[in-house]
Design an enzyme around this catalytic site. Structure first.
Site, PDB file in Angstrom:
ATOM      1  N   SER A 190       0.861  -1.187   0.000  1.00  0.00           N
ATOM      2  CA  SER A 190       0.000   0.000   0.000  1.00  0.00           C
ATOM      3  C   SER A 190       0.890   1.228   0.000  1.00  0.00           C
ATOM      4  CB  SER A 190      -0.897   0.006   1.244  1.00  0.00           C
ATOM      5  OG  SER A 190      -1.542   1.256   1.416  1.00  0.00           O
ATOM      6  N   TYR A 222      -1.636  -1.178  10.450  1.00  0.00           N
ATOM      7  CA  TYR A 222      -1.788  -1.351   9.003  1.00  0.00           C
ATOM      8  C   TYR A 222      -0.578  -0.803   8.250  1.00  0.00           C
ATOM      9  CZ  TYR A 222      -3.676  -1.031   4.284  1.00  0.00           C
ATOM     10  OH  TYR A 222      -3.871  -1.162   2.940  1.00  0.00           O
TER      11      TYR A 222
END
Length: 261
Positions: free
Chosen positions: A139, A152
């Site tokens: 990401s 995350y």
């Protein structure tokens, strides 16, 4: 043995789109996710439309022995993985102390541990054959610390650096490794995380565009890809140091996920 592309998190979103585009290229597939129903719904038209083999493997990747179970199932079905796409993953956001510890634990099991374990399980055979490829979905959050996305962003930083290290190790041994680092994509990710405010920059792209750019980058053995000009600029033009300042600045951007911020 039948050569296949193994796609985790294949029940929706990017995983389902990888399945569609790879089937269109004539690839046989093995789909892995927690829910068999959506994968069966996806598999049937792919078999009919593209005349490819599509196997469905139901497996929760948060379980400690998930990768071993998947590898055993592949062997039992006579499947040999030529392309591994570690796409399964989810996120959490909010104040760290308010996020259930088990939820963050499961997130790391899926995003980090299962990715590592499946790569361990399947890459040695690729190296023996002298060909193969791995795509790990990271990401843009992996390029810097992100307040209120602590676990995350840290997990995706692992995926990015893990992938680039393997790319360097294997680039002259016939195995390609690619880290996909998308920004916000219009998928069920935001339903799972619980708020569309998690799309921090507010600009969404489509799974179709992300997967097409990913497969093109994989063909070129690019090491990593950040689809979208604004995402690429955000990932590469912002400073990395001083680290404490950047961590503090990230909070100004990500605090919108807090209802009280």
């Amino acid at each position: 043995m039948t050569e296949i592309a193994l796609i985790t998190g294949a029940s929706s979103g990017l995983g389902a789109e990888f399945a569609r585009q790879l089937a269109a290229r004539g690839r046989n597939l093995a789909l892995v996710a927690r829910s068999a129903g959506p994968m069966n719904d996806l598999a049937a038209p792919l078999r009919e439309r593209h005349d490819v083999r599509v196997e469905v493997i139901k497996q929760d990747l948060a379980e400690p022995d998930a990768a071993a179970r998947v590898a055993e199932e592949l062997a039992a079905r006579g499947l040999e993985t030529e392309l591994l796409i570690n796409n399964a993953g989810f996120g959490t956001c909010g104040r760290f102390e308010e996020i259930p510890a088990q939820r963050d634990h499961d997130q790391l099991m899926v995003n980090v541990v299962a990715t590592t374990d499946l790569t361990h399980a399947l890459v040695p055979a690729m190296l023996r054959r002298g060909r193969g490829a791995v795509v790990n979905v990271a990401s843009t959050a992996g390029f810097q610390p992100a307040a209120y996305f602590a676990v995350y962003s840290a997990g995706k930083a692992f995926v990015l650096n893990f992938s680039l290290a393997l790319w360097s190790e294997y680039r002259d041994r016939g195995v390609k490794v690619l880290a996909l680092c998308p920004g916000p994509v219009e998928t069920p990710f935001f339903d799972v995380i619980g708020t569309r405010k998690a799309a921090v920059n507010g600009r969404m792209t489509t799974p179709e565009r992300v997967v097409a750019k990913t497969l093109k980058a994989l063909d070129r053995n690019r090491g990593y890809v950040v689809p979208g000009m604004s995402n690429f600029a955000g990932a590469h033009l912002q400073p990395r140091r001083p680290r404490r300042l950047m961590a503090r600045m990230s909070r100004l951007v990500t605090r919108k996920v807090l209802s009280t911020a």
